[in-house]
Design an enzyme around this catalytic site. Structure first.
Site, short mmCIF file in Angstrom:
data_model
loop_
_atom_site.label_atom_id
_atom_site.label_comp_id
_atom_site.label_asym_id
_atom_site.label_seq_id
_atom_site.Cartn_x
_atom_site.Cartn_y
_atom_site.Cartn_z
N THR A 81 1.03 -1.50 -0.17
CA THR A 81 0.23 -0.32 0.13
C THR A 81 1.02 1.05 0.09
OG1 THR A 81 -1.91 -0.90 1.06
CG2 THR A 81 -1.67 1.26 1.76
N ASP A 108 0.29 -6.30 4.55
CA ASP A 108 -0.23 -8.46 5.12
C ASP A 108 0.31 -9.47 5.58
OD1 ASP A 108 -2.69 -6.99 4.12
OD2 ASP A 108 -2.66 -7.72 2.08
N1 ASP Z 1 -2.20 -5.12 1.21
C1 ASP Z 1 -1.42 -4.60 1.58
C2 ASP Z 1 -0.06 -5.68 1.12
O1 ASP Z 1 -0.48 -6.44 1.66
C3 ASP Z 1 -2.01 -4.17 2.22
C4 ASP Z 1 -0.71 -2.96 2.29
O2 ASP Z 1 0.31 -2.46 2.31
O3 ASP Z 1 -1.04 -2.21 3.66
O4 ASP Z 1 0.50 -5.29 0.38
#
Ligand code: ASP
Length: 347
Positions: free
Chosen positions: A20, A107
């Site tokens: 993210t 994640d």
């Molecule tokens: N889905 C994202 C990831 O793990 C969530 C994040 O980075 O906060 O890449």
């Protein structure tokens, strides 16, 4: 050594992997990782000169930014994680590097952080960070997290602490750190301990030291073939998933049991079958805090699971428990040796 303004600078390598922190909303309003790590460094307010960036402009820290890949961390493979370990080791092969930062999706950051912690043998800091809000959000948390991570990686007092997760002002040891909120900026915690410290106005303030850590000398090429799956326990569950994982070639399975590490007679029977086949079964729980233990009997309790061959994983939960089994299988291969080694790595 780099010099800026006549002052010897500490060099920090920032390796980008996506997440993210590197995400922007697409035309459908869905967040997708797209930004290079160079863009993240700039977004954190860092001046750039030909790919070499000075965080504070005073010659205090020089940042070298390099992309490994740009992915959502939920889509990472064991091979991707092996690339991260290899590139962290490569960065630290340069004795002028003070520390390394890995920008990573939240994640699965706890898995990569723990894998790195097991497999790197150096006292210089390796710091994972990321963000809960995309880079184009008005209240993006990535820039602050990245600045904090770089400062910790450059800080000599962070040496010897192992791999760290620096996020929302907290400094957390890799082992035992878990993502504890789906959206909040305070994404990570140590449910069975606490943070090692904080970053206050850009400075590392330590409150404690990590528990004893053991280095593991595993061949990175051995990680991906060491298939380890995760099976859940719930009322009425039978041994179908455990046996299917073994049939698919799993060399280890982490059993996410109930309570202090309990299941039922069908699961105990399946665990015994897997143990006979040379599959390592690690025992953890779906409960948020506390260690697992073989307390209960009655044919399906923790004591029965341990007697059938399951090995308690202490306070490790499924993600990091799986990583421990993968790394031990890559290092030692033999299932009995892996079972015997597990307690050494639980702290
Ligand atoms: N889905 C994202 C990831 O793990 C969530 C994040 O980075 O906060 O890449």
């Amino acid at each position: 050594m780099s010099t800026a303004g006549g002052v010897t600078a500490r060099r920090v390598v920032v390796l980008g992997t996506g997440g993210t922190i590197a995400s922007r909303l697409d035309e459908h309003g869905a967040a997708q990782p797209v930004d290079s790590v160079g863009a993240l460094v700039h977004g954190a307010g860092v001046d750039a000169v030909d790919g070499v960036d000075s965080v504070d402009g005073q010659g205090g820290v020089v940042v070298i930014a390099r992309d490994l890949f740009i992915k959502d961390s939920s889509a990472l493979t064991t091979a991707d994680q092996a690339v991260i370990v290899r590139e962290v080791r490569a960065a630290l092969a340069d004795p002028t590097v003070a520390g390394v930062v890995v920008t990573h999706g939240t994640d699965t950051a706890e898995e990569t952080a723990y894998l790195l912690d097991l497999l790197y043998d150096d006292d210089r800091p390796v710091v994972l960070t990321g963000a809960q809000r995309p880079a184009d959000a008005p209240d993006a948390d990535g820039p602050r997290n990245l600045r904090d991570a770089v400062q910790v990686a450059a800080d000599p007092t962070a040496r010897g602490l192992g791999v760290l997760v620096v996020f929302d002002g907290l400094v957390l040891a890799a082992r035992g750190t878990r993502k504890v909120h789906t959206h909040d900026a305070a994404a990570f915690a140590q449910p069975d301990g606490g943070p090692l410290g904080r970053v206050v106005e850009g400075r590392l303030v330590l409150d404690g030291l990590p528990a004893h850590r053991e280095h593991l000398d595993a061949d990175l090429a051995g990680l991906e073939p060491a298939r380890v799956d995760i099976a859940a326990v719930y009322p009425g569950v039978d041994g179908t998933a455990l046996r299917a994982f073994a049939a698919a070639g799993a060399r280890g399975v982490v059993l996410v049991a109930t309570g202090a590490g309990n299941a039922n007679p069908a699961i105990v029977a399946a665990v015994a079958d897997l143990a006979r086949q040379g599959v390592v079964v690690g025992l953890t729980t779906r409960v948020d805090t506390g260690p697992v233990a073989g307390i209960y009997g009655g044919g399906g309790g923790g004591a029965d699971l341990v007697a059938a061959g399951a090995v308690p994983l202490g306070t490790l939960r499924a993600g990091q428990g799986r990583i421990l089994l993968v790394a031990l299988l890559a290092a030692f291969g033999d299932a009995d040796r892996v079972r015997a080694e597990i307690p050494t790595y639980l702290g």
